[in-house]
Motif scaffolding. Structure first.
Motif, PDB file in Angstrom:
ATOM      1  N   ALA A 153       0.666  -1.325   0.121  1.00  0.00           N
ATOM      2  CA  ALA A 153       0.162   0.111  -0.375  1.00  0.00           C
ATOM      3  C   ALA A 153       0.840   1.219   0.427  1.00  0.00           C
ATOM      4  N   VAL A 154       2.211   1.000   0.428  1.00  0.00           N
ATOM      5  CA  VAL A 154       3.618   1.790   0.160  1.00  0.00           C
ATOM      6  C   VAL A 154       2.960   3.032  -1.060  1.00  0.00           C
ATOM      7  N   GLY A 155       2.956   4.378  -1.446  1.00  0.00           N
ATOM      8  CA  GLY A 155       2.588   4.971  -2.208  1.00  0.00           C
ATOM      9  C   GLY A 155       0.876   5.120  -2.118  1.00  0.00           C
ATOM     10  N   GLY A 156      -0.054   4.870  -1.730  1.00  0.00           N
ATOM     11  CA  GLY A 156      -1.356   5.288  -1.842  1.00  0.00           C
ATOM     12  C   GLY A 156      -2.412   4.559  -2.402  1.00  0.00           C
ATOM     13  N   ASP A 157      -1.040   3.159  -3.188  1.00  0.00           N
ATOM     14  CA  ASP A 157      -2.141   2.021  -3.638  1.00  0.00           C
ATOM     15  C   ASP A 157      -2.929   1.804  -2.593  1.00  0.00           C
ATOM     16  N   LEU A 158      -3.960   1.170  -3.522  1.00  0.00           N
ATOM     17  CA  LEU A 158      -5.293   0.432  -2.922  1.00  0.00           C
ATOM     18  C   LEU A 158      -4.641  -1.362  -3.017  1.00  0.00           C
ATOM     19  N   VAL A 159      -5.289  -2.009  -1.294  1.00  0.00           N
ATOM     20  CA  VAL A 159      -4.862  -3.444  -1.567  1.00  0.00           C
ATOM     21  C   VAL A 159      -6.220  -4.114  -0.627  1.00  0.00           C
ATOM     22  N   SER A 160      -6.334  -5.327  -1.478  1.00  0.00           N
ATOM     23  CA  SER A 160      -7.309  -6.778  -1.297  1.00  0.00           C
ATOM     24  C   SER A 160      -7.833  -6.268  -0.024  1.00  0.00           C
ATOM     25  N   PRO A 161      -8.831  -6.562   0.193  1.00  0.00           N
ATOM     26  CA  PRO A 161      -9.550  -6.623   2.222  1.00  0.00           C
ATOM     27  C   PRO A 161      -9.046  -8.180   2.746  1.00  0.00           C
ATOM     28  N   TRP A 162      -8.893  -8.765   1.300  1.00  0.00           N
ATOM     29  CA  TRP A 162      -8.746 -10.219   1.738  1.00  0.00           C
ATOM     30  C   TRP A 162      -6.790 -10.649   2.439  1.00  0.00           C
ATOM     31  N   TRP A 163      -5.783  -9.573   2.626  1.00  0.00           N
ATOM     32  CA  TRP A 163      -4.876  -9.447   3.229  1.00  0.00           C
ATOM     33  C   TRP A 163      -5.358  -8.905   5.105  1.00  0.00           C
ATOM     34  N   LEU A 164      -6.604  -8.127   5.203  1.00  0.00           N
ATOM     35  CA  LEU A 164      -7.492  -7.933   5.983  1.00  0.00           C
ATOM     36  C   LEU A 164      -7.295  -9.486   7.085  1.00  0.00           C
ATOM     37  N   VAL A 165      -8.623 -10.144   5.972  1.00  0.00           N
ATOM     38  CA  VAL A 165      -9.053 -11.227   6.493  1.00  0.00           C
ATOM     39  C   VAL A 165      -7.679 -12.461   6.709  1.00  0.00           C
ATOM     40  N   ALA A 166      -6.874 -12.958   6.194  1.00  0.00           N
ATOM     41  CA  ALA A 166      -5.624 -13.346   6.464  1.00  0.00           C
ATOM     42  C   ALA A 166      -5.331 -12.847   7.921  1.00  0.00           C
ATOM     43  N   VAL A 167      -5.117 -11.646   7.759  1.00  0.00           N
ATOM     44  CA  VAL A 167      -4.346 -10.981   9.189  1.00  0.00           C
ATOM     45  C   VAL A 167      -5.619 -12.164  10.233  1.00  0.00           C
ATOM     46  N   TYR A 168      -6.361 -11.702  10.214  1.00  0.00           N
ATOM     47  CA  TYR A 168      -7.771 -11.768  11.309  1.00  0.00           C
ATOM     48  C   TYR A 168      -7.929 -13.381  11.853  1.00  0.00           C
ATOM     49  N   ALA A 169      -7.403 -14.287  10.432  1.00  0.00           N
ATOM     50  CA  ALA A 169      -7.699 -15.265  10.498  1.00  0.00           C
ATOM     51  C   ALA A 169      -6.202 -16.091  11.067  1.00  0.00           C
ATOM     52  N   VAL A 170      -4.982 -15.361  11.341  1.00  0.00           N
ATOM     53  CA  VAL A 170      -3.936 -15.686  12.114  1.00  0.00           C
ATOM     54  C   VAL A 170      -3.962 -15.968  13.806  1.00  0.00           C
ATOM     55  N   GLN A 171      -4.732 -14.242  13.470  1.00  0.00           N
ATOM     56  CA  GLN A 171      -5.117 -13.574  14.612  1.00  0.00           C
ATOM     57  C   GLN A 171      -5.671 -14.886  15.858  1.00  0.00           C
ATOM     58  N   VAL A 172      -6.757 -15.265  15.351  1.00  0.00           N
ATOM     59  CA  VAL A 172      -7.639 -15.877  15.660  1.00  0.00           C
ATOM     60  C   VAL A 172      -7.538 -16.968  15.869  1.00  0.00           C
ATOM     61  N   ALA A 173      -6.609 -17.550  15.427  1.00  0.00           N
ATOM     62  CA  ALA A 173      -5.629 -19.061  16.198  1.00  0.00           C
ATOM     63  C   ALA A 173      -5.152 -18.915  16.809  1.00  0.00           C
ATOM     64  N   GLY A 174      -4.689 -17.061  16.896  1.00  0.00           N
ATOM     65  CA  GLY A 174      -3.920 -17.151  18.255  1.00  0.00           C
ATOM     66  C   GLY A 174      -5.277 -16.939  19.358  1.00  0.00           C
ATOM     67  N   GLU A 175      -6.436 -16.204  19.132  1.00  0.00           N
ATOM     68  CA  GLU A 175      -7.161 -15.638  20.342  1.00  0.00           C
ATOM     69  C   GLU A 175      -7.189 -17.058  21.068  1.00  0.00           C
ATOM     70  N   LEU A 176      -7.994 -17.917  19.810  1.00  0.00           N
ATOM     71  CA  LEU A 176      -8.743 -19.592  20.780  1.00  0.00           C
ATOM     72  C   LEU A 176      -7.804 -20.090  21.429  1.00  0.00           C
ATOM     73  N   SER A 177      -6.370 -19.766  21.547  1.00  0.00           N
ATOM     74  CA  SER A 177      -5.135 -20.003  22.008  1.00  0.00           C
ATOM     75  C   SER A 177      -5.176 -19.835  23.364  1.00  0.00           C
ATOM     76  N   LEU A 178      -4.842 -18.736  23.272  1.00  0.00           N
ATOM     77  CA  LEU A 178      -4.773 -17.930  24.645  1.00  0.00           C
ATOM     78  C   LEU A 178      -6.259 -17.468  25.801  1.00  0.00           C
ATOM     79  N   SER A 179      -7.289 -16.750  24.600  1.00  0.00           N
ATOM     80  CA  SER A 179      -8.066 -16.037  25.760  1.00  0.00           C
ATOM     81  C   SER A 179      -9.191 -17.355  26.181  1.00  0.00           C
ATOM     82  N   PRO A 180      -9.884 -18.062  25.756  1.00  0.00           N
ATOM     83  CA  PRO A 180     -10.517 -18.670  26.463  1.00  0.00           C
ATOM     84  C   PRO A 180      -9.624 -19.954  27.710  1.00  0.00           C
ATOM     85  N   VAL A 181      -8.318 -19.990  27.282  1.00  0.00           N
ATOM     86  CA  VAL A 181      -7.989 -20.881  27.947  1.00  0.00           C
ATOM     87  C   VAL A 181      -7.872 -19.980  29.682  1.00  0.00           C
TER      88      VAL A 181
END
Length: 493
Positions: A388-416
C-alpha cells in the motif's frame, strides 16, 4: 463434608445446553448482547473520532484517536477490578451483572445523542457498567464446573462463541448505520442490543439456581458503612482532581489519556503486590499467583497487538483497502466482523481439541502459541502495508488473512486464560481474580494505545514488522519458561 468447589449443575429432566449446564445458555445470551453493544460501538468509534466536521465527526488526529480508543478499551477492563470487588463484598455476581447491563445500556443511549460531548459521557457510563458485568458473568460461568474439570475449558469456549456471535452481528448493523447514515444512529443500535441483553437476563434468571446469588465475602454492619464512606470520598477526590485540571487548562484529551495509562500500570503493580503479600492466602495459592503473573504478562503483550484491530487496522481498512464490490463501497467497519465469525467457526473446534488433549498440553504452552501466531499476523500485515506504500489500495483479503491468524492465536490464549484464572484464583479473591484477568487486557490496551501513536509517524511496514517480531520472540521465550510455570501452578493444569 461440604466441598469448596461448585457442583456441575444439571437441571431437572436432564436438559442441557450443548451438553453443559442449562444456566450456561442464559449467561451465553446475556454476554452475546453485551458484546453486540460493545463491538458495535467500537467498530465505528475511531472512524467517528477521526472523521472531519464536514462528515459529522470530531476531527481528532489519528494518533490521538488511537490513544483514546486504546485507553477506553483499557478502562473498560480496568473497571473489572472494582466490579469484582463489588460482587464479592456488596451485591453478589448476579445483581452486579444486572446493574452493569442497565448502566451500559444507558451509556449507549447517551452516545446516541447527536452532540460531541455525548460520546465521552456515554463511554464513561459504559466503562462503569462493563466493570460490573464483565468479570462477574465469567465468574458465574466458572462456578458451573468443578475447579479442575476437563469440561471447564470446553464450557468457556462455548461461552466465548456467544461473545463472538454478538461481535459478528454488531459491525454489520452498527457499522452500516454509522458510516452510511449517521454516526449516532449506529451508537443507538448498540443501545438497543444491550437492552435486549438485560431483558433476556431477567427472564432467564430461573435457570441460574443459586449461582452468584450472594456475595462471596460480604461486608456487614460497620465494615459496610466504612467501605461505602471511603468510596464516596474517592469519588469526591476524583471530581476535585478533574476540576483542578480543568481550571489549570490541562483537561485535554491527551492529558487524560496519559494519566489514565499511567494509573492503569501503577494499579496493576499494586494489586499483584497486595495479593502476593496477603498472609491469609496459603503458600500453594501464592505459588499459583506467581505462575499467574507470568501468564498475565503474556496476555498483556498479546492484547497490545491484537486490540489494534479496532484502531490502526480499522483506519488501514478505511484508507488503504479496495472496498468496492460491484459498485457498492462497503463500510470499513464491516471488516471488524471477520474476526468474530472466524471465532464462531473455530471455537467449537478449539473446545473439542482441548477436551481431546486434556492435560497433555499445558496452559503456558497454549499462551506461547497465541503469542507466536499474534506476532505472525503483524508480520503478514507488514507485507500488506508494503503493497500500500504510495497510496495504492490493497485487497481486503489481506486483512481477512491477518484476522484468521490472530483468531487462531486468540483461541489458544483467551478462553484458556479465562479458565486458568478461575482455577488459579485464591478463594479469597474469586471474583476479583476474574477482574485481574481483564486487567491484563487493560494494560495491553493502554500501552497499545500509546504504541499506536507511532503508526502515524513510522512507516507502516516498519511499524507492523517491529511489533510482530517482538511478539514472536516473546512467544518463544514463553515456550522455554513453560516447565517452570507449570511447577508454580502446583498441580493445576
Amino acid at each position: 463434608m461440604a466441598s469448596d468447589t461448585p457442583v456441575e449443575r444439571r437441571p431437572p429432566g436432564g436438559r442441557t445446553f450443548f451438553g453443559h449446564p442449562r444456566a450456561l445458555s442464559t449467561l451465553f445470551l446475556t454476554e452475546m448482547w453485551e458484546r453486540f453493544s460493545f463491538y458495535g460501538m467500537r467498530a465505528i468509534l475511531v472512524l467517528y473520532l477521526t472523521a472531519s466536521a464536514a462528515d459529522a465527526g470530531l476531527g481528532l488526529r489519528e494518533s490521538t484517536a488511537n490513544a483514546v480508543y486504546g485507553t477506553y478499551n483499557a478502562m473498560v477492563y480496568l473497571m473489572a477490578l472494582p466490579g469484582g470487588w463489588v460482587a464479592d463484598r456488596l451485591l453478589g455476581a448476579r445483581r452486579s451483572v444486572l446493574w452493569g447491563g442497565v448502566v451500559i445500556a444507558c451509556g449507549h443511549y447517551v452516545m446516541a445523542i447527536p452532540t460531541g460531548w455525548s460520546v465521552f459521557a456515554g463511554m464513561t457510563l459504559i466503562v462503569l457498567g462493563t466493570g460490573l458485568l464483565k468479570p462477574n458473568i465469567s465468574t458465574m460461568v466458572g462456578g458451573l464446573y468443578d475447579r479442575d474439570s476437563p469440561r471447564r475449558d470446553a464450557g468457556f469456549s462455548i461461552f466465548y462463541m456467544g461473545i463472538n456471535l454478538g461481535a459478528f452481528i454488531a459491525p454489520l448493523i452498527c457499522g452500516f448505520l454509522g458510516e452510511k447514515i449517521n454516526w449516532h444512529l449506529g451508537f443507538g443500535a448498540a443501545a438497543i442490543g444491550m437492552t435486549f441483553g438485560v431483558i433476556q437476563y431477567v427472564l432467564g434468571r430461573r435457570n441460574l439456581g443459586d449461582a452468584g446469588d450472594r456475595p462471596a465475602d460480604p461486608l456487614l454492619g460497620a465494615d459496610r458503612r466504612r467501605a461505602l464512606h471511603r468510596i464516596a470520598i474517592g469519588v469526591v477526590v476524583l471530581l476535585l482532581v478533574l476540576a483542578a485540571l480543568a481550571l489549570a487548562g490541562l483537561f485535554t484529551v491527551n492529558t487524560v489519556v496519559n494519566l489514565l495509562t499511567a494509573a492503569i500500570v501503577v494499579i496493576t503493580v499494586g494489586y499483584f503486590a497486595r495479593i502476593l503479600v496477603d498472609r491469609e492466602i496459603s503458600d500453594t495459592e501464592r505459588s499459583r499467583m506467581k505462575a499467574y503473573l507470568w501468564l498475565f504478562v503474556f496476555a498483556a503483550a498479546f492484547w497490545m497487538i491484537y486490540d489494534q484491530a479496532g484502531s490502526v487496522l480499522n483506519i488501514f481498512a478505511a484508507d488503504r483497502t479496495d472496498r468496492d464490490v460491484f459498485g457498492f463501497t462497503f463500510p470499513a467497519s464491516w471488516l471488524q466482523a471477520v474476526n468474530p465469525i472466524l471465532i464462531i467457526i473455530g471455537a467449537p473446534l478449539a473446545a473439542a481439541l482441548w477436551l481431546k488433549l486434556g492435560h497433555r498440553v499445558s496452559t503456558p504452552v497454549k499462551f506461547a502459541v497465541g503469542l507466536i501466531l499474534n506476532g505472525l499476523s503483524f508480520v503478514l500485515m507488514a507485507a500488506a502495508a508494503k503493497l500500500a506504500v504510495g497510496g495504492d489500495l490493497v485487497s481486503p483479503w489481506w486483512l481477512v488473512a491477518v484476522y484468521a491468524v490472530q483468531v487462531a492465536g486468540e483461541l489458544s490464549l483467551s478462553p484458556v486464560g479465562l479458565s486458568a484464572t478461575s482455577k488459579l484464583a485464591p478463594v479469597k479473591y474469586a471474583s476479583q481474580m476474574m477482574g485481574l484477568w481483564f486487567l491484563a487486557t487493560a494494560v495491553g490496551d493502554a500501552i497499545g494505545g500509546q504504541v499506536a501513536r507511532l503508526a502515524e509517524t513510522w512507516a507502516a511496514p516498519t511499524y507492523f514488522l517491529t511489533f510482530g517480531l517482538a511478539s514472536v520472540v516473546l512467544g518463544l521465550a514463553a515456550v522455554m519458561a513453560a516447565r517452570h510455570i507449570r511447577r508454580l501452578m502446583a498441580g493445576i493444569h
